[in-house]
Design an enzyme around this catalytic site. Structure first.
Site, PDB file in Angstrom:
ATOM      1  N   CYS A  83       3.351   0.298   5.913  1.00  0.00           N
ATOM      2  CA  CYS A  83       2.069   0.997   6.005  1.00  0.00           C
ATOM      3  C   CYS A  83       1.566   0.904   7.446  1.00  0.00           C
ATOM      4  O   CYS A  83       2.359   0.757   8.365  1.00  0.00           O
ATOM      5  CB  CYS A  83       1.061   0.472   4.987  1.00  0.00           C
ATOM      6  SG  CYS A  83       0.464  -1.208   5.270  1.00  0.00           S
TER       7      CYS A  83
ATOM      8  N   ARG B 165      -1.559  -1.805   1.702  1.00  0.00           N
ATOM      9  CA  ARG B 165      -0.599  -1.079   0.864  1.00  0.00           C
ATOM     10  C   ARG B 165       0.803  -1.678   0.861  1.00  0.00           C
ATOM     11  O   ARG B 165       1.399  -1.858  -0.208  1.00  0.00           O
ATOM     12  CB  ARG B 165      -0.526   0.391   1.292  1.00  0.00           C
ATOM     13  CG  ARG B 165      -1.796   1.159   0.971  1.00  0.00           C
ATOM     14  CD  ARG B 165      -1.817   2.510   1.616  1.00  0.00           C
ATOM     15  NE  ARG B 165      -2.038   2.354   3.057  1.00  0.00           N
ATOM     16  CZ  ARG B 165      -2.161   3.359   3.906  1.00  0.00           C
ATOM     17  NH1 ARG B 165      -2.050   4.596   3.464  1.00  0.00           N
ATOM     18  NH2 ARG B 165      -2.370   3.148   5.188  1.00  0.00           N
TER      19      ARG B 165
ATOM     20  N   ASP C 259      -5.157   5.422   1.786  1.00  0.00           N
ATOM     21  CA  ASP C 259      -5.503   4.171   2.467  1.00  0.00           C
ATOM     22  C   ASP C 259      -6.787   3.615   1.869  1.00  0.00           C
ATOM     23  O   ASP C 259      -7.843   4.225   1.989  1.00  0.00           O
ATOM     24  CB  ASP C 259      -5.682   4.432   3.956  1.00  0.00           C
ATOM     25  CG  ASP C 259      -5.856   3.160   4.770  1.00  0.00           C
ATOM     26  OD1 ASP C 259      -5.967   2.070   4.177  1.00  0.00           O
ATOM     27  OD2 ASP C 259      -5.883   3.272   6.007  1.00  0.00           O
TER      28      ASP C 259
END
Length: 177
Positions: free
Chosen positions: A12, A18, A142
């Site tokens: 990420c 993430r 996100d």
């Protein structure tokens, strides 16, 4: 003699939300599939802005409440050597995938970059007839600027693709000499 494990890296931006969430989910799914020890999962980011930081507290809370082990993790930026040495690099967004492909030391390494959500059977199709225009349709949102619900949504997206990733890796392992 033990065979070389299949190496998966989730990627990420800063490596605190993430990608460590995906790392945790995949570690459990590979273990449940009986592939623990045959598959190694780690994570990284394309930026060094969070270098050395632990998993975000919100990501940690959502993972723990869902019953996942939270990795003892320190964020780091992916290296060219890591890109070259992984069997599968799973990007959380199309931006991450593009960056990984441009940093890859060769075409073979670039070809091992895939969108994480491309393994979700319910995700948009970006490859065939009637497909959406580009990989960005597969972005995992996100959660950084959001609230708890955004972290729960990111975890749900990660979980939805996990079984497809496990099956892909199982096929890859079966095709090894």
């Amino acid at each position: 003699m033990n065979p070389v494990p299949y190496r998966v890296m989730t990627v990420c931006t800063g490596n605190i939300c993430r990608s460590p969430m995906a790392e945790s989910v995949l570690r459990r799914r590979f273990a449940e599939a009986g592939l623990d020890g045959q598959v190694v999962v780690d994570s990284s980011g394309i930026s060094d802005e969070e270098d050395g930081n632990p998993v975000d507290r919100r990501a940690r809370a959502v993972l723990a409440e869902a019953g996942y082990d939270v990795p003892d993790h320190r964020a780091h930026r992916v290296t060219v050597e890591e890109i070259a040495s992984r069997d599968l690099l799973l990007a959380m967004t199309s931006r991450h995938a593009r960056w990984l492909r441009t940093q890859a030391p060769d075409e073979a390494s670039a070809a091992r970059v895939a969108m994480y959500r491309s393994f979700d059977p319910a995700a948009p199709d970006v490859g065939g007839p009637g497909a959406v225009a580009d990989e960005s349709a597969l972005d995992i949102a996100d959660p950084w600027y959001g609230d708890r619900g955004d972290f729960e949504e990111a975890l749900a997206q990660v979980e939805a693709a996990a079984d497809g990733i496990v099956e892909h890796v199982r096929r890859e392992l079966a095709s090894r000499p």
